[in-house]
Design a protein around this motif. Structure first.
Motif, PDB file in Angstrom:
ATOM      1  N   ALA A   1      43.834  -7.837 -74.473  1.00 54.10           N
ATOM      2  CA  ALA A   1      45.191  -7.595 -73.959  1.00 54.10           C
ATOM      3  C   ALA A   1      46.228  -8.192 -74.901  1.00 54.10           C
ATOM      4  O   ALA A   1      47.269  -7.578 -75.161  1.00 54.10           O
ATOM      5  N   ALA A   2      45.934  -9.377 -75.431  1.00 61.43           N
ATOM      6  CA  ALA A   2      46.866 -10.001 -76.382  1.00 61.43           C
ATOM      7  C   ALA A   2      46.973  -9.161 -77.651  1.00 61.43           C
ATOM      8  O   ALA A   2      48.067  -8.984 -78.200  1.00 61.43           O
TER       9      ALA A   2
ATOM     10  N   ALA B   1      49.039  -6.134 -76.850  1.00 61.77           N
ATOM     11  CA  ALA B   1      50.453  -6.518 -76.740  1.00 61.77           C
ATOM     12  C   ALA B   1      51.054  -6.771 -78.119  1.00 61.77           C
ATOM     13  O   ALA B   1      52.182  -6.341 -78.404  1.00 61.77           O
ATOM     14  N   SER B   2      50.297  -7.449 -78.989  1.00 56.69           N
ATOM     15  CA  SER B   2      50.828  -7.711 -80.334  1.00 56.69           C
ATOM     16  C   SER B   2      50.971  -6.410 -81.117  1.00 56.69           C
ATOM     17  O   SER B   2      51.942  -6.230 -81.857  1.00 56.69           O
TER      18      SER B   2
ATOM     19  N   LYS C   1      51.578  -3.474 -79.796  1.00 58.48           N
ATOM     20  CA  LYS C   1      52.759  -2.798 -79.252  1.00 58.48           C
ATOM     21  C   LYS C   1      54.035  -3.429 -79.789  1.00 58.48           C
ATOM     22  O   LYS C   1      54.989  -2.726 -80.139  1.00 58.48           O
ATOM     23  N   ALA C   2      54.050  -4.758 -79.850  1.00 54.14           N
ATOM     24  CA  ALA C   2      55.241  -5.449 -80.360  1.00 54.14           C
ATOM     25  C   ALA C   2      55.474  -5.087 -81.828  1.00 54.14           C
ATOM     26  O   ALA C   2      56.613  -4.813 -82.237  1.00 54.14           O
TER      27      ALA C   2
END
Length: 187
Positions: free
Chosen positions: A107-108, A111-112, A114-115
């Motif tokens: 998940a991290a 998220a990274s 996506k960022a």
């Protein structure tokens, strides 16, 4: 100081202490293990004078011993099974913790990613805007230059029209033609 002197005076005792400490540290028994008490079957049988009675008592002792061994084995099997179940439970808990950690890590990562993708999109949009701005500036500059050229052309045409509209005397006309013919300027 006294302990150092004692160590120097008694090297064999020091060696014995070190060996004892090493042996204790290498002990295989678990720290909370309780050993069974001494078995009452050991040295408990005294033979009788009557061989039949002695044989019967010996058979009885053997049966009792077999029952106790069977009970001990059963307890041991139960303990081993409980330990196996406990180990299995711990392994499952560890696997579950690892699975959760992996999911959190994934998940991290997502998220990274996506960022980073959002940052990349923002940078690309800024780049596009910069390009559009530069293009519009170049276009504006080109239009200004074209307008300036057109104005110069108009001025030249106007100047030529003004000059051509003036009346020239015939004497001056012949003189101007002669000057143009004689005065050739190299390009």
């Amino acid at each position: 100081m006294a302990t150092a002197r004692a160590l120097l005076l008694r090297p064999h005792q020091t060696l014995t202490l070190i060996q004892t400490h090493l042996l204790r540290s290498l002990s295989t028994s678990p720290p909370n293990h309780q050993f069974l008490s001494a078995n009452d079957f050991l040295n408990s049988w005294t033979p009788h004078t009557d061989p039949k009675r002695a044989e019967a008592e010996l058979a009885l002792l053997r049966r009792e011993y077999a029952k106790k061994v069977k009970a001990y084995r059963k307890e041991y099997i139960e303990e081993v099974e409980l330990e196996r179940i406990e180990k299995q439970r711990k392994d499952e808990a560890k696997r579950e913790a690892m699975r959760i950690a992996n999911e959190e890590r994934r998940a991290a990562k997502v998220a990274s990613k996506k960022a980073k993708a959002a940052e990349r999109e923002v940078a690309e949009e800024e780049f596009r805007q910069t390009l559009l701005k530069e293009r519009t500036q170049k276009l504006e500059y080109w239009r200004l230059k074209e307008k300036h050229r057109e104005e110069k052309k108009k001025e030249k045409k106007e100047l030529l029209r003004r000059k051509s509209s003036t009346w020239v005397d015939e004497d001056k006309l012949e003189k101007a033609i002669l000057e143009v013919i004689v005065d050739i300027k190299p390009l």
